[in-house]
Design a protein around this motif. Structure first.
Motif, mmCIF file in Angstrom:
data_model
loop_
_atom_site.group_PDB
_atom_site.id
_atom_site.type_symbol
_atom_site.label_atom_id
_atom_site.label_comp_id
_atom_site.label_asym_id
_atom_site.label_seq_id
_atom_site.Cartn_x
_atom_site.Cartn_y
_atom_site.Cartn_z
ATOM 1 N N VAL A 138 0.836 -1.200 0.000
ATOM 2 C CA VAL A 138 0.000 0.000 0.000
ATOM 3 C C VAL A 138 0.874 1.254 0.000
ATOM 4 N N MET A 139 2.003 1.204 0.723
ATOM 5 C CA MET A 139 2.913 2.350 0.722
ATOM 6 C C MET A 139 3.440 2.630 -0.681
ATOM 7 N N LEU A 140 3.770 1.586 -1.418
ATOM 8 C CA LEU A 140 4.238 1.780 -2.789
ATOM 9 C C LEU A 140 3.150 2.433 -3.643
ATOM 10 N N GLU A 141 1.908 2.015 -3.430
ATOM 11 C CA GLU A 141 0.782 2.617 -4.148
ATOM 12 C C GLU A 141 0.654 4.104 -3.809
ATOM 13 N N ALA A 142 0.777 4.416 -2.519
ATOM 14 C CA ALA A 142 0.665 5.813 -2.083
ATOM 15 C C ALA A 142 1.835 6.650 -2.605
ATOM 16 N N GLU A 143 3.017 6.061 -2.638
ATOM 17 C CA GLU A 143 4.167 6.783 -3.182
ATOM 18 C C GLU A 143 3.901 7.234 -4.614
ATOM 19 N N GLN A 144 3.279 6.360 -5.392
ATOM 20 C CA GLN A 144 2.994 6.712 -6.783
ATOM 21 C C GLN A 144 1.965 7.838 -6.878
ATOM 22 N N VAL A 145 1.002 7.865 -5.947
ATOM 23 C CA VAL A 145 0.047 8.976 -5.918
ATOM 24 C C VAL A 145 0.797 10.287 -5.716
ATOM 25 N N ALA A 146 1.772 10.279 -4.796
ATOM 26 C CA ALA A 146 2.554 11.492 -4.535
ATOM 27 C C ALA A 146 3.398 11.876 -5.742
#
Length: 283
Positions: A138-146
């Motif tokens: 999920v952190m990797l997913e959120a990183e891409q949002v940023a």
């Protein structure tokens, strides 16, 4: 000349430490959290809930020079992580858009859980992300949002944060905590003040005209086997008894490198666990 302004979304422990450091440098600091009475003195409170789409009534209407997103999950399951790190960030980005605000830089506070290496390998910002569990995924997913937000952005992957109020290991050592010694179980840590200091360092670097990479790892100078840390703490605390429980063995063993951020000029105030834990215990 106007002072730089920052919104710290998710202004909890590390966020509040960051706020205090920036206030001391003359910055205008807005802190978003549910209970703004717990913000440091001088922080302009934004009473809001990152989990809700509605923009807080006290969102700043002027310019926002910088955004730091450092939320914490309240529910430790996949849905809770996605709500805190993916959806919460999306909400904040929508609020910025609603007000026509375009920060100069976004710092997204991530985690070294995105790395799944388990055999003591050295890991840096170029290493493969092999997240094994939902938290890292999920952190990797959120990183891409940023990184895809349209705002210049950097991801800061913090390792195990310790400090006043984060003393689980100290409590366990006092109880006679046992740790497997072979193979070495490497852990990575950073004092909470250094975690905040690293974020402040990056913001000041941009404010002074510098550029940033997309990813940094936040860790002290010495990844160490957990058995070594426990042994040092036992000696410091004078603990002589061992727990009757079997040796603890948790998954994951890697050594995170801070060479990239140190090359930029940052140095931790607590270079290793020894200085950090000694400061806690003396305090």
């Amino acid at each position: 000349m106007s002072v730089p302004s920052v919104v710290i979304a998710g202004c909890g422990d590390v966020g509040s430490r960051l706020a205090s450091q920036l206030l001391a440098s003359g910055w205008e600091v807005h802190g978003l959290r549910r209970d703004i009475s717990r913000l440091p003195e001088g922080v302009i409170g934004i009473a809001g809930d990152l989990f809700k789409k509605d923009c807080p009534d006290t969102w700043p209407i002027g310019g926002v020079d910088y955004l730091v997103y450092c939320a914490a999950a309240t529910e430790h399951d996949e849905a809770g992580y996605r709500a805190a790190y993916v959806h919460g960030l999306q909400h904040v980005l929508e609020w910025l858009d609603d007000y026509g605000q375009q920060p100069r830089h976004l710092l997204f506070v991530s985690s070294s859980s995105v790395y799944g290496q388990q055999h003591g390998e050295w890991v840096d910002e170029t290493s493969d992300t092999q997240a094994q569990g939902y938290s890292g995924q999920v952190m990797l997913e959120a990183e891409q949002v940023a990184l895809n937000s349209g705002i210049p952005a950097s991801v800061v992957r913090l390792t195990g944060i310790y400090g006043p109020g984060r003393e689980w290991l100290l409590t366990q050592v006092r109880k006679g905590y046992r740790v497997a010694t072979e193979p070495p179980l490497y852990g990575n840590r950073i004092h909470a003040d250094d975690a905040a200091g690293l974020l402040a360092f990056l913001l000041r670097h941009v404010e002074q005209g510098g550029s940033l990479d997309k990813v940094y790892i936040g860790v002290d100078n010495e990844p160490a086997p957990l058995a070594d840390v426990v042994g040092w703490l036992r000696e410091y605390l004078g603990v002589t008894e061992w727990s009757e429980d079997a040796s603890v063995r948790r998954a994951g063993s890697k050594r995170c490198s801070n060479k990239r951020i140190k090359a930029l000029g940052w140095e931790p105030a607590y270079p290793t666990y020894r200085e950090g834990y000694a400061a806690i215990l003396k305090g």
